[in-house]
Design an enzyme around this catalytic site. Structure first.
Site, short mmCIF file in Angstrom:
data_model
loop_
_atom_site.label_atom_id
_atom_site.label_comp_id
_atom_site.label_asym_id
_atom_site.label_seq_id
_atom_site.Cartn_x
_atom_site.Cartn_y
_atom_site.Cartn_z
CG ASP A 63 -0.26 -0.42 2.50
OD1 ASP A 63 0.92 -0.08 2.69
OD2 ASP A 63 -0.89 -1.11 3.32
CG ASP A 132 -8.95 -1.72 12.00
OD1 ASP A 132 -7.93 -2.35 11.63
OD2 ASP A 132 -9.36 -0.70 11.42
CG HIS A 134 -5.93 -2.30 8.84
ND1 HIS A 134 -6.11 -1.24 9.70
CD2 HIS A 134 -4.61 -2.29 8.54
CE1 HIS A 134 -4.95 -0.63 9.91
NE2 HIS A 134 -4.03 -1.25 9.21
CD GLU A 139 -8.85 1.01 7.91
OE1 GLU A 139 -8.80 0.04 8.69
OE2 GLU A 139 -8.33 2.11 8.17
#
Ligand code: GLP
Length: 256
Positions: A63, A132, A134, A139
């Site tokens: 990313d 979380d 990810h 996400e």
């Protein structure tokens, strides 16, 4: 999933180094998927120390922040060059990091997917995990079939990563990330997670249902996924004793 629980991030990173070193010995022109973040730093440092031959290896990073120039100190480009690429004998043309300044993002993302295919696909994908759940910057609620595309960061991820930027205000909202489908296409997954703040995300990913609310849980569908954890990140796993026993009692031929 194979769950490998180690006492410390150092010993856990050592296992990841052995897995990658073995892959490079067996396949000197391997294609690696790479991650940024604080988690793989020890892995990169130790890989550098091992003086492996990277001359034929190709890499694809997960990313990049939209709007950041490669030279921006917080870009994935800068991170990878500073912490890894400048210290190994990799060929510049074999390095791929998403272009945060791409004029036409959908076209760029299609091209990135095409480049991965043209390289023969990713042999091993290194991953961290967000608090979380990810992976990459996928996400919660990301499609488990998603491909490389633009994503909007959650407030939580922006808070978690704000430290790198000095403040949350300076952090981009958008990123380009390989999709979960892209990640699932790798022949082998190597996810690293260290520290107490990852324990919930790890427990849900390994022992919870497969759900886009915890993107890493999608890896339950991957046939060759290893999670290498330190003790703190493994603290909420209900079957930790079983995973430890399995790892300690592997037949010799199966050991990393
Ligand atoms: C970032 C990256 C992920 C990384 C995760 C955890 O947002 N996009 O690839 O795995 O968050 O980061 P860290 O390793 O610093 O905890």
């Amino acid at each position: 999933m194979e769950i490998i629980i180690q006492p410390t991030p150092e010993t856990a990173s050592g296992i990841a180094v052995r897995i990658i070193a073995r892959l490079l010995r067996e396949k000197p022109n391997a294609v690696l998927g790479l991650a940024t973040g604080s988690t793989p730093l020890r892995l990169y440092r130790e890989l550098v120390r091992q003086k492996l031959d990277w001359s034929r290896v190709k890499t694809f990073n997960l990313d990049e922040y939209v709007g950041l120039a490669p030279a921006h100190p917080q870009s994935s480009h800068s991170f990878m060059w500073k912490n890894f690429f400048q210290n190994i004998n990799i060929a510049r043309k074999n390095i791929h990091v998403p272009d945060g300044e791409a004029k036409n993002i959908p076209v760029f993302c299609l091209r990135y997917e095409k480049q991965i295919r043209a390289a023969g696909g990713i042999d091993l994908q290194v991953l961290g995990i967000g608090t979380d759940g990810h992976i990459g910057f996928n996400e919660p609620t990301s499609s488990l079939a998603s491909r490389t595309r633009i994503k909007t960061l959650t407030a939580r991820t922006r808070r978690d990563n704000a430290g790198f930027f000095g403040s949350e205000k300076k952090m981009p909202h958008h990123v380009i990330t390989m999709g979960i489908g892209t990640i699932m296409g790798a022949r082998q997954i190597l996810l690293l997670a260290f520290g107490r703040n990852k324990a919930n995300a790890v427990a849900q990913a390994v022992e919870g249902p497969i759900t886009s609310m915890n993107p890493a849980s999608g890896l339950q569908m991957h046939p060759v996924a290893k999670m290498v954890l330190d003790k703190a990140a493994a603290a909420k796993l209900k079957r930790a004793d079983y995973y430890r026993w399995v790892y300690e009692n592997k037949p010799d031929w199966q050991k990393a």
